[in-house]
Enzyme design. Structure first.
Site, mmCIF file in Angstrom:
data_model
loop_
_atom_site.group_PDB
_atom_site.id
_atom_site.type_symbol
_atom_site.label_atom_id
_atom_site.label_comp_id
_atom_site.label_asym_id
_atom_site.label_seq_id
_atom_site.Cartn_x
_atom_site.Cartn_y
_atom_site.Cartn_z
ATOM 1 N N CYS A 172 0.825 -1.209 0.000
ATOM 2 C CA CYS A 172 0.000 0.000 0.000
ATOM 3 C C CYS A 172 0.859 1.259 0.000
ATOM 4 O O CYS A 172 0.533 2.244 -0.666
ATOM 5 C CB CYS A 172 -0.936 0.005 1.206
ATOM 6 S SG CYS A 172 -2.322 -1.145 1.100
ATOM 7 N N CYS A 197 -6.656 -7.983 -2.740
ATOM 8 C CA CYS A 197 -6.904 -7.762 -1.312
ATOM 9 C C CYS A 197 -8.353 -7.402 -1.000
ATOM 10 O O CYS A 197 -8.655 -6.895 0.088
ATOM 11 C CB CYS A 197 -5.978 -6.661 -0.790
ATOM 12 S SG CYS A 197 -4.214 -7.033 -0.953
ATOM 13 N N CYS A 237 -5.574 1.552 4.091
ATOM 14 C CA CYS A 237 -4.446 1.351 3.193
ATOM 15 C C CYS A 237 -3.238 2.185 3.590
ATOM 16 O O CYS A 237 -2.129 1.923 3.125
ATOM 17 C CB CYS A 237 -4.856 1.690 1.759
ATOM 18 S SG CYS A 237 -5.338 3.406 1.532
#
Length: 241
Positions: A111, A196, A219
């Site tokens: 991320c 994800c 994130c």
């Protein structure tokens, strides 16, 4: 932040956004959009009020194909004239995730590489940015206010839909005949990267399908200095591992 929140405390979401776009205290503003499940509401509001406002779209290069197609559809349908696609630098990807498997070993690192760092670079030219975060989206967002300080006052985060519920969003989309993200009908109320994100069962938290099976719930875009922003920066906040 206290002054801004007090100034708009009794305003609705539309009024907050409308006034914020004209408020000299906020400086240069952009909208950051994932073009996800609920993004069309804020994008439509912007298209009516300020269609030339810069819209930053983070393409992690791991998004669902449906999201990319939806982004193209909305850009054309809403006539947004300044959409800027943000991606990680090729050199950074080649160094830190050459085979595209980093998310299997460290979702936080993935991320940061594909979302947080590229967005921070893009936001460096703005004084404030508009987000679509809402209080109902889970415990990590339950206390957000219209305005939040970011990085010791270096930038302001604007959350005009903070107090909206799912019913408000549904009503707005229906009344304005806005196109829905195609994955919503397949059980994805919150949509991120394809590896994800999973469908959500009835009764689950809307964000339960994000990083399922882990403690991760954000994130990193909405973290500052490793700490989650839940309300005014002066308030005490928990560390998130």
């Amino acid at each position: 932040m206290a002054r801004l929140n007090d100034r708009y405390r009794h305003h609705g979401a539309v009024a907050v956004l409308e006034h914020a776009l004209r408020d000299a205290d906020l400086g240069r503003i952009s909208l950051v959009s994932s073009f996800g499940a609920e993004s069309v509401v804020l994008l439509h509001l912007i298209s009516v009020m300020a269609p030339a406002l810069p819209v930053l779209f983070i393409d992690t290069q791991m998004l669902f194909q449906e999201t990319l197609e939806y982004q193209t559809l909305l850009a054309e349908r809403l006539n947004l004239t300044d959409i800027r696609t943000i991606r990680a630098a090729d050199a950074a990807l080649a160094l830190d995730d050459p085979d595209g498997t980093l998310h299997q070993f460290s979702t936080d690192a993935c991320c940061a590489l594909r979302k947080t760092v590229p967005l921070e670079t893009a936001l460096s030219q703005f004084d404030a940015w508009i987000t679509g975060r809402k209080r109902y989206q889970g415990q990590t967002r339950a206390e957000i206010d219209f305005f939040e300080e970011e990085d010791n006052g270096r930038r302001i985060k604007i959350n005009p839909l903070a107090h909206w519920g799912r019913e408000d969003l549904e009503d707005y989309m229906t009344e304005n005949r806005l196109p829905r993200h195609p994955l919503v009908a397949r059980g994805y109320p919150s949509i991120g990267c394809a590896p994800c994100t999973s469908p959500v069962k009835p009764g689950e938290d809307p964000r339960a399908g994000r990083w399922r099976g882990s403690e991760k719930s954000e994130c990193g875009i909405h973290f500052i200095g490793g700490r989650m922003v839940r309300g005014p920066v002066a308030a005490e906040k928990e560390d998130v591992k």
